[in-house]
Design an enzyme around this catalytic site. Structure first.
Site, PDB file in Angstrom:
ATOM      1  N   ASN A  10       8.251  47.503  17.210  1.00  0.00           N
ATOM      2  CA  ASN A  10       7.461  46.373  17.710  1.00  0.00           C
ATOM      3  C   ASN A  10       6.112  46.424  16.992  1.00  0.00           C
ATOM      4  O   ASN A  10       5.275  47.258  17.318  1.00  0.00           O
ATOM      5  CB  ASN A  10       7.289  46.508  19.234  1.00  0.00           C
ATOM      6  CG  ASN A  10       6.363  45.447  19.800  1.00  0.00           C
ATOM      7  OD1 ASN A  10       5.964  44.514  19.098  1.00  0.00           O
ATOM      8  ND2 ASN A  10       6.015  45.586  21.074  1.00  0.00           N
ATOM      9  N   TRP A  11       5.957  45.543  16.035  1.00  0.00           N
ATOM     10  CA  TRP A  11       4.728  45.583  15.219  1.00  0.00           C
ATOM     11  C   TRP A  11       3.522  45.033  15.966  1.00  0.00           C
ATOM     12  O   TRP A  11       2.394  45.146  15.498  1.00  0.00           O
ATOM     13  CB  TRP A  11       4.924  44.787  13.932  1.00  0.00           C
ATOM     14  CG  TRP A  11       5.939  45.349  12.969  1.00  0.00           C
ATOM     15  CD1 TRP A  11       6.784  46.424  13.188  1.00  0.00           C
ATOM     16  CD2 TRP A  11       6.223  44.887  11.637  1.00  0.00           C
ATOM     17  NE1 TRP A  11       7.574  46.639  12.081  1.00  0.00           N
ATOM     18  CE2 TRP A  11       7.243  45.716  11.106  1.00  0.00           C
ATOM     19  CE3 TRP A  11       5.725  43.863  10.845  1.00  0.00           C
ATOM     20  CZ2 TRP A  11       7.763  45.540   9.814  1.00  0.00           C
ATOM     21  CZ3 TRP A  11       6.244  43.684   9.560  1.00  0.00           C
ATOM     22  CH2 TRP A  11       7.247  44.520   9.053  1.00  0.00           C
ATOM     23  N   LYS A  12       3.752  44.384  17.100  1.00  0.00           N
ATOM     24  CA  LYS A  12       2.671  43.761  17.872  1.00  0.00           C
ATOM     25  C   LYS A  12       1.863  42.810  16.966  1.00  0.00           C
ATOM     26  O   LYS A  12       2.433  42.217  16.051  1.00  0.00           O
ATOM     27  CB  LYS A  12       1.801  44.827  18.543  1.00  0.00           C
ATOM     28  CG  LYS A  12       2.670  45.806  19.357  1.00  0.00           C
ATOM     29  CD  LYS A  12       1.912  46.702  20.264  1.00  0.00           C
ATOM     30  CE  LYS A  12       2.894  47.591  21.032  1.00  0.00           C
ATOM     31  NZ  LYS A  12       2.251  48.472  21.981  1.00  0.00           N
ATOM     32  N   HIS A  98       7.137  42.374  27.675  1.00  0.00           N
ATOM     33  CA  HIS A  98       6.361  43.555  27.289  1.00  0.00           C
ATOM     34  C   HIS A  98       5.159  43.683  28.216  1.00  0.00           C
ATOM     35  O   HIS A  98       4.591  42.675  28.653  1.00  0.00           O
ATOM     36  CB  HIS A  98       5.906  43.433  25.830  1.00  0.00           C
ATOM     37  CG  HIS A  98       5.365  44.729  25.309  1.00  0.00           C
ATOM     38  ND1 HIS A  98       4.088  45.151  25.594  1.00  0.00           N
ATOM     39  CD2 HIS A  98       5.933  45.703  24.559  1.00  0.00           C
ATOM     40  CE1 HIS A  98       3.902  46.340  25.028  1.00  0.00           C
ATOM     41  NE2 HIS A  98       5.000  46.697  24.391  1.00  0.00           N
ATOM     42  N   GLU A 100       2.211  44.279  27.662  1.00  0.00           N
ATOM     43  CA  GLU A 100       1.007  43.593  27.175  1.00  0.00           C
ATOM     44  C   GLU A 100       1.053  42.102  27.505  1.00  0.00           C
ATOM     45  O   GLU A 100       0.008  41.472  27.659  1.00  0.00           O
ATOM     46  CB  GLU A 100       0.850  43.852  25.670  1.00  0.00           C
ATOM     47  CG  GLU A 100       0.364  45.280  25.420  1.00  0.00           C
ATOM     48  CD  GLU A 100       0.863  45.918  24.139  1.00  0.00           C
ATOM     49  OE1 GLU A 100       1.314  45.203  23.232  1.00  0.00           O
ATOM     50  OE2 GLU A 100       0.806  47.173  24.060  1.00  0.00           O
ATOM     51  N   GLU A 168       9.143  51.403  29.285  1.00  0.00           N
ATOM     52  CA  GLU A 168       7.884  51.753  28.633  1.00  0.00           C
ATOM     53  C   GLU A 168       6.816  51.993  29.706  1.00  0.00           C
ATOM     54  O   GLU A 168       6.224  51.033  30.213  1.00  0.00           O
ATOM     55  CB  GLU A 168       7.416  50.612  27.730  1.00  0.00           C
ATOM     56  CG  GLU A 168       8.396  50.239  26.639  1.00  0.00           C
ATOM     57  CD  GLU A 168       7.712  49.543  25.469  1.00  0.00           C
ATOM     58  OE1 GLU A 168       7.793  50.084  24.362  1.00  0.00           O
ATOM     59  OE2 GLU A 168       7.080  48.489  25.656  1.00  0.00           O
ATOM     60  N   GLY A 174       0.564  53.554  23.365  1.00  0.00           N
ATOM     61  CA  GLY A 174      -0.603  53.662  22.483  1.00  0.00           C
ATOM     62  C   GLY A 174      -1.596  54.736  22.880  1.00  0.00           C
ATOM     63  O   GLY A 174      -2.724  54.752  22.388  1.00  0.00           O
ATOM     64  N   SER A 214       4.381  55.809  22.835  1.00  0.00           N
ATOM     65  CA  SER A 214       3.964  56.957  22.022  1.00  0.00           C
ATOM     66  C   SER A 214       5.135  57.767  21.459  1.00  0.00           C
ATOM     67  O   SER A 214       5.056  58.985  21.333  1.00  0.00           O
ATOM     68  CB  SER A 214       3.017  57.871  22.809  1.00  0.00           C
ATOM     69  OG  SER A 214       1.837  57.163  23.133  1.00  0.00           O
ATOM     70  N   GLY A 235       5.927  51.324  18.786  1.00  0.00           N
ATOM     71  CA  GLY A 235       4.786  50.514  18.398  1.00  0.00           C
ATOM     72  C   GLY A 235       4.109  51.108  17.176  1.00  0.00           C
ATOM     73  O   GLY A 235       4.542  50.897  16.035  1.00  0.00           O
ATOM     74  N   GLY A 236       3.055  51.869  17.398  1.00  0.00           N
ATOM     75  CA  GLY A 236       2.229  52.413  16.317  1.00  0.00           C
ATOM     76  C   GLY A 236       3.017  53.055  15.180  1.00  0.00           C
ATOM     77  O   GLY A 236       2.755  52.780  14.003  1.00  0.00           O
TER      78      GLY A 236
END
Ligand code: 13P
Length: 252
Positions: A10-12, A98, A100, A168, A174, A214, A235-236
């Site tokens: 997930n590149w966000k 998600h 977010e 998640e 993150g 993470s 993510g990251g």
């Protein structure tokens, strides 16, 4: 194994044209090199990069997904993108719910269920995200929260073929913090029980449950080895070819 591992990035809200294309090409090349057919790899770039990334991963078996969609097919919804449009563009997957979006856009379980139902109807596979906040976790409400989210946001037309759940924990996203492997396995096993109530045992046993929060090369192997963890939503670490490739490798 009835459940095929899914490693999803997930590149966000990250990536401009040049670096997004380079990242997609890198992931495609790395996955192609492995020759693996026992796992699926998915990248979910922002809307602006979907077309370019589609070209960049051509011929690599890396799949394409979006990060959100509307529940209507078309109409007066300024700024929104419909699941029919995503399907038309060549997406196989879409992420919905998600944390977010739940937090920053006030998305409810009901709305997420409508989005997921529409995406499935349009022929997409959905990744429905759930997970508790730190406060809810400290209050011992993790399973309660996940149960409500599943009951409320998994639509009636969900099956193991069109739906993936991503657990998640919000506090792990993150932050570099992760639950213990025992906690992850316990929550995933509990989620599968709730899915059995919602969709029937046979479907629940075949539905994939990803862990996200993470996940990185250093912890991926032990997380992905857990019996009820069927992949990762990353993510990251999905923004670096080497890290994402190492996580794919850890899923062997
Ligand atoms: P991080 O891997 O950066 O913690 O993000 C997880 C996530 O939110 C994926 O959807």
């Amino acid at each position: 194994m009835v459940r095929k591992t899914l490693i999803a990035g997930n590149w966000k809200m990250n990536g401009l044209l040049d670096d997004g294309i380079a990242l997609a090409k890198g992931v495609g090349a790395e996955f192609k090199k492995t020759g693996r057919r026992d796992c699926e790899v998915l990248v979910c770039p922002p809307f602006t990069l979907l077309t370019s990334v589609k070209k960049a991963i051509k011929g690599t078996r890396v799949q394409l997904g979006a990060q959100d969609c509307h529940f209507e097919s078309k109409g007066a919804h300024t700024g929104d993108v419909s699941p029919v449009m995503l399907k038309d563009l060549g997406c196989q997957y879409v992420i919905v719910g998600h944390s977010e979006r739940r937090t920053n856009h006030g998305e409810s379980n009901e709305l997420i269920s409508k989005k997921a139902a529409a995406a499935i109807e349009a022929g997409l596979k959905v990744i429905i995200c759930i997970g508790e906040t730190e406060q809810e976790r400290d209050a011992g409400k993790t399973i309660d929260v996940c149960t409500k989210q599943i009951m409320g946001s998994v639509p009636q037309n969900a099956t193991d073929k069109n739906t993936v759940i991503a657990y998640e924990p919000v506090w792990a996203i993150g932050t570099g913090k992760t639950p213990t492997t025992k906690d992850v396995e316990d929550v995933h096993a509990a989620i599968r029980k709730v899915l059995a109530k919602k969709c029937g045992r046979a479907v629940a046993n075949k539905m994939r449950i990803l862990y996200g929060g993470s996940m990185k090369p250093t912890n991926a192997k032990e997380l992905l080895a857990l019996p009820d963890v069927d992949g990762g939503l990353i993510g990251g670490a999905s923004l670096k070819v080497a890290d994402f490739a190492a996580i794919i490798e850890a899923s062997k």
